[in-house]
Design an enzyme around this catalytic site. Structure first.
Site, PDB file in Angstrom:
ATOM      1  N   CYS A   2      56.306  56.181 -34.183  1.00 55.42           N
ATOM      2  CA  CYS A   2      56.187  57.383 -34.990  1.00 55.42           C
ATOM      3  C   CYS A   2      54.717  57.756 -35.098  1.00 55.42           C
ATOM      4  CB  CYS A   2      56.700  57.107 -36.403  1.00 55.42           C
ATOM      5  SG  CYS A   2      58.345  56.381 -36.429  1.00 55.42           S
ATOM      6  N   ARG A  27      54.563  61.225 -30.321  1.00 54.46           N
ATOM      7  CA  ARG A  27      54.949  59.862 -30.687  1.00 54.46           C
ATOM      8  C   ARG A  27      56.379  59.780 -31.221  1.00 54.46           C
ATOM      9  NH1 ARG A  27      50.853  56.466 -31.050  1.00 54.46           N
ATOM     10  NH2 ARG A  27      52.035  55.100 -32.408  1.00 54.46           N
ATOM     11  N   TRP A  75      60.432  58.778 -34.746  1.00 53.45           N
ATOM     12  CA  TRP A  75      61.268  58.472 -33.580  1.00 53.45           C
ATOM     13  C   TRP A  75      62.159  57.330 -34.038  1.00 53.45           C
ATOM     14  CZ3 TRP A  75      61.779  54.337 -29.948  1.00 53.45           C
ATOM     15  CH2 TRP A  75      62.447  54.684 -28.769  1.00 53.45           C
ATOM     16  N   ASN A 101      54.916  53.254 -39.212  1.00 52.50           N
ATOM     17  CA  ASN A 101      55.143  53.238 -37.770  1.00 52.50           C
ATOM     18  C   ASN A 101      55.248  51.776 -37.364  1.00 52.50           C
ATOM     19  OD1 ASN A 101      52.864  53.633 -34.959  1.00 52.50           O
ATOM     20  ND2 ASN A 101      55.068  53.537 -34.943  1.00 52.50           N
ATOM     21  N   GLY A 102      56.333  51.439 -36.650  1.00 52.21           N
ATOM     22  CA  GLY A 102      56.503  50.044 -36.220  1.00 52.21           C
ATOM     23  C   GLY A 102      57.882  49.542 -36.603  1.00 52.21           C
ATOM     24  N   GLU A 482      58.186  57.048  -8.452  1.00 49.86           N
ATOM     25  CA  GLU A 482      57.578  57.952  -9.426  1.00 49.86           C
ATOM     26  C   GLU A 482      58.171  59.359  -9.326  1.00 49.86           C
ATOM     27  OE1 GLU A 482      56.074  57.479 -11.993  1.00 49.86           O
ATOM     28  OE2 GLU A 482      54.997  59.321 -12.497  1.00 49.86           O
ATOM     29  N   LYS A 486      60.009  61.180 -12.457  1.00 55.87           N
ATOM     30  CA  LYS A 486      59.550  62.477 -12.976  1.00 55.87           C
ATOM     31  C   LYS A 486      60.724  63.440 -13.083  1.00 55.87           C
ATOM     32  CE  LYS A 486      56.587  61.928 -14.518  1.00 55.87           C
ATOM     33  NZ  LYS A 486      55.943  60.707 -14.606  1.00 55.87           N
ATOM     34  N   GLU A 489      63.393  62.298 -15.823  1.00 58.18           N
ATOM     35  CA  GLU A 489      63.003  62.309 -17.236  1.00 58.18           C
ATOM     36  C   GLU A 489      62.892  63.718 -17.808  1.00 58.18           C
ATOM     37  OE1 GLU A 489      59.494  59.851 -18.067  1.00 58.18           O
ATOM     38  OE2 GLU A 489      58.336  60.818 -16.507  1.00 58.18           O
ATOM     39  N   HIS A 505      72.692  50.090   2.585  1.00 58.65           N
ATOM     40  CA  HIS A 505      73.389  48.964   1.940  1.00 58.65           C
ATOM     41  C   HIS A 505      74.065  49.403   0.653  1.00 58.65           C
ATOM     42  CE1 HIS A 505      71.724  46.225   4.856  1.00 58.65           C
ATOM     43  NE2 HIS A 505      70.544  46.773   4.652  1.00 58.65           N
ATOM     44  N   LYS A 604      56.328  59.460 -25.945  1.00 57.69           N
ATOM     45  CA  LYS A 604      55.157  59.219 -25.098  1.00 57.69           C
ATOM     46  C   LYS A 604      54.679  57.778 -25.194  1.00 57.69           C
ATOM     47  CE  LYS A 604      51.547  60.694 -22.698  1.00 57.69           C
ATOM     48  NZ  LYS A 604      52.010  60.757 -21.309  1.00 57.69           N
TER      49      LYS A 604
HETATM   50  C1  G6P Z   1      56.772  55.882 -21.740  1.00 61.30           C
HETATM   51  C2  G6P Z   1      56.262  57.168 -21.128  1.00 61.30           C
HETATM   52  C3  G6P Z   1      55.895  56.941 -19.668  1.00 61.30           C
HETATM   53  C4  G6P Z   1      54.901  55.810 -19.542  1.00 61.30           C
HETATM   54  C5  G6P Z   1      55.412  54.532 -20.215  1.00 61.30           C
HETATM   55  C6  G6P Z   1      54.334  53.494 -20.324  1.00 61.30           C
HETATM   56  O1  G6P Z   1      58.008  55.557 -21.194  1.00 61.30           O
HETATM   57  O2  G6P Z   1      57.231  58.195 -21.220  1.00 61.30           O
HETATM   58  O3  G6P Z   1      55.333  58.133 -19.135  1.00 61.30           O
HETATM   59  O4  G6P Z   1      54.645  55.564 -18.202  1.00 61.30           O
HETATM   60  O5  G6P Z   1      55.843  54.815 -21.541  1.00 61.30           O
HETATM   61  O6  G6P Z   1      53.364  53.956 -21.226  1.00 61.30           O
HETATM   62  P1  G6P Z   1      51.854  53.485 -21.212  1.00 61.30           P
HETATM   63  O7  G6P Z   1      51.232  54.235 -22.374  1.00 61.30           O
HETATM   64  O8  G6P Z   1      51.874  52.009 -21.452  1.00 61.30           O
HETATM   65  O9  G6P Z   1      51.258  53.838 -19.907  1.00 61.30           O
END
Ligand code: G6P
Length: 609
Positions: A2, A27, A75, A101-102, A482, A486, A489, A505, A604
């Site tokens: 959060c 967050r 969150w 937060n936590g 990746e 992308k 998500e 396979h 994020k």
């Molecule tokens: C979340 C984000 C990703 C990111 C991952 C790791 O899942 O949506 O975009 O790659 O966390 O985050 P970090 O801050 O450790 O790179």
């Protein structure tokens, strides 16, 4: 996970809190709340949904007068996103209010104890336990109560706390969740990260684990868990305030995609001096670098994908065995580490709970060196790693990472080259070529970005796709991972990345007429092999989008749609090939009307396990 903000000063608190929360919405954004104290009564206002709802409900904060307050953007972890579970949380007589937060790991036990003592709970959150526990320990001295609570709770937390009997004080506490304090001209402010305070101040204090900050409008005092007062120096933040805003782009993600040439340049250039790779912050002598026998790269999400690419690059250039692990796996799998092992933790936020735990697991093994590749200065991973190599991407706001990913990639290239130089696995001439190619990357990324309109037309056609496959071999497989992430998500289209040779396979059974397959073919040595896999999927009806190097016009005979990237060293192609995949995902999400910057269910910075 959060976002927290708190303010005490001479200005109205609520507008400052709302403004700070807006920067922290990345967050978490399922509900939000404010508590503001006008010296008479602590007023709380909460709402489910985006911060905008709270903004409207409170008339931009006007409905909550007072110069002391705390705010929260949530969150959900414990309890669904509803008004009762939204923060702030009160004790029974509404004399103590808290944002958190936590995760409080022993909250069930504490809840039972408090219930037995007559406390009643109105939410399902772990946080409410804190409000009641503070109430239980409060005998007139807030600091004493806060310290007692810290001794009872297990888990991670950052708290902002107000006491009705102390209208001139704001308390902030943290353990394993981020929290900073900023000193501005008209008061003092706390926040989960610096982007929320940059508008008011550039001078911030980092609260360390198990420390408390007591803020009045003029002063800030820090204490450790033994109630000893601590001296702290403030740190000056050099980030550009505008860098944390959208700056004319429709979405943060698109802005950040376009910031990649600069971010990559900023990350590379300070580390090349007189034609040599210099990574001072590595803090390892040439002997120590030469002694490394094994490297573990540990990360989550896209940062993990950087690790997958890094394995090919480091093993290829420096001939050191590399294992890449998801942090959530590494932390529990009893890794075998010794003094010749280097553990690299990659994290944009520097706060990802699993990555932080993996770092601590690595540090439990004596002699192991832990290097953090981190974007957020002063974050937990940056502080706890033995050495930190910062990526200079600047603040990244969109949940789906782009520029942080690109800077992490080049950080690993630099490391691989440094190792290769020390170990003599790359000759001087080849090194000079590599450095030249590395320095060209920012301009080449710019060239790829220039072709975005063509990609938009293509993406619009595929907005209705049900399923997409990304295939590639070697580094192209890392790029596929990746590209696939992308797309899924932000556009919610099911997609999978497969090592091209593995497709037959199993997954090939999913290919049907019109299925989109993105084939990444930037590795010259593997080009023909992947092309054969393209033929295989084509003959089963797939529509193939290929990403390959400029000059491979033969590809157009097989693939239906070809994207070319400028020529670079094979080790560096990820930096160029990922760009059209980011743009493709962005335009597909846009065409589908998705919330690009804040995709559903994601956040994020994932500061819970
Ligand atoms: C979340 C984000 C990703 C990111 C991952 C790791 O899942 O949506 O975009 O790659 O966390 O985050 P970090 O801050 O450790 O790179």
């Amino acid at each position: 996970m959060c976002g927290i903000v708190g303010y005490i000063g001479t200005e109205q608190a609520a507008p400052i809190l709302l403004d700070g929360l807006e920067k922290l919405e990345y967050r978490g954004y399922d509900s939000a709340g404010l508590a503001v104290y006008d010296g008479q009564e602590i007023q709380v206002m909460k709402s489910v949904g985006r911060l905008q709802v709270l903004h409207e409900l409170s008339h931009g904060g006007e409905k909550l007068p007072g110069t002391l307050g705390i705010g929260h953007t949530r969150w959900a972890t414990h309890g669904s996103p509803n008004n009762e579970n939204a923060h702030p949380h009160f004790n029974k007589d509404k004399s103590i209010v808290v944002v958190h937060n936590g995760i409080i790991e022993n909250y069930m036990k504490l809840r039972k104890l408090l219930l037995a003592r007559g406390y009643e709970f109105v939410s399902e959150t772990d946080t409410e336990v804190i409000a009641h526990l503070l109430d239980y320990y409060y005998k007139g001295d807030p600091l004493e109560a806060v310290l007692k609570v810290m001794q009872r709770v297990e888990g991670s937390y950052a708290f902002g706390i107000l006491f009705r009997e102390h209208p001139d004080e704001l308390y902030a506490v943290r353990k394993d969740s981020p929290l900073i304090v900023g000193k501005c001209g008209h008061g003092n402010i706390i926040a989960s990260d610096v982007s929320a305070v940059l508008k008011y101040t550039r001078d911030v204090y980092f609260i360390q684990n198990e420390e408390v900050a007591k803020l009045t409008k003029d002063e800030i005092h820090f204490y450790n868990i033994d109630c000893e007062e601590l001296e702290k120096e403030s740190t000056r933040i050099e980030w550009d305030v505008n860098a944390a805003e959208k700056g004319g782009y429709a979405h943060f993600m698109f802005k950040e995609i376009h910031e990649q040439p600069k971010a990559v340049r900023d990350t590379i250039s300070p580390r090349i001096r007189d034609g040599k790779i210099v990574i001072e912050e590595l803090g390892m002598s040439e002997e120590e670098l030469a002694a490394v026998r094994k490297i573990y790269i540990v990360a989550c999400g896209s940062a993990y994908h950087v690790g997958v690419a890094g394995k090919y690059v480091i093993e290829g250039m420096a001939r050191i065995p590399v294992e890449v692990d998801l942090a959530s796996e590494f932390r529990y799998r009893r890794p075998i580490l010794d003094e010749n092992t280097l553990v690299i933790i990659i994290s944009q936020s520097g706060e990802t709970a699993d990555s932080l735990a993996a770092l601590r697991e690595a540090k439990r093994h004596s002699g192991v060196t832990v290097l953090g590749i981190v974007n957020v200065v002063g974050s937990s991973i940056a502080r706890e790693a033995d050495h930190v190599m910062y990526t200079w991407a600047g603040p990244e706001i969109a949940v789906a990472t782009t520029k942080a990913y690109s800077t992490q990639l080049v950080a690993l290239y630099l490391l691989a080259m440094r190792f290769a130089g020390v170990r003599g696995t790359i000759g001087e001439e080849e090194m000079a070529d590599l450095i030249r190619d590395l320095q060209k990357l920012p301009d080449q990324i710019e060239m790829v970005l220039a072709n975005k309109e063509r990609l938009q037309r293509f993406a619009n056609r595929y907005a209705a796709a049900k399923s997409v496959f990304f295939i590639g071999r070697g580094i192209d497989y890392a790029i596929s991972l990746e590209g696939s992430l992308k797309l899924k998500e932000i556009s919610y289209i099911h997609s999978e990345a497969y090592a091209a040779g593995e497709l037959k396979h199993g997954t090939i059974s999913l290919i049907e007429e019109g299925t989109l397959v993105a084939a990444i073919m930037t590795q010259e040595e593997l080009y023909k092999k992947t092309l054969s896999n393209v033929v295989e999927v084509k003959s089963r009806g797939a529509f193939v989008m290929a990403v390959t190097n400029l000059g491979h016009t033969d590809c157009e005979k097989t693939a239906d749609y070809v994207i070319y990237i400028p020529k670079t060293n094979p080790y560096f192609t990820d930096s160029l090939a990922v760009i059209p995949l980011q743009i493709f995902a962005y335009y597909v999400a846009l065409a589908k009307g998705c919330d690009v910057d804040k995709p559903r269910n994601l956040a994020k910075s994932v500061t819970v396990e």
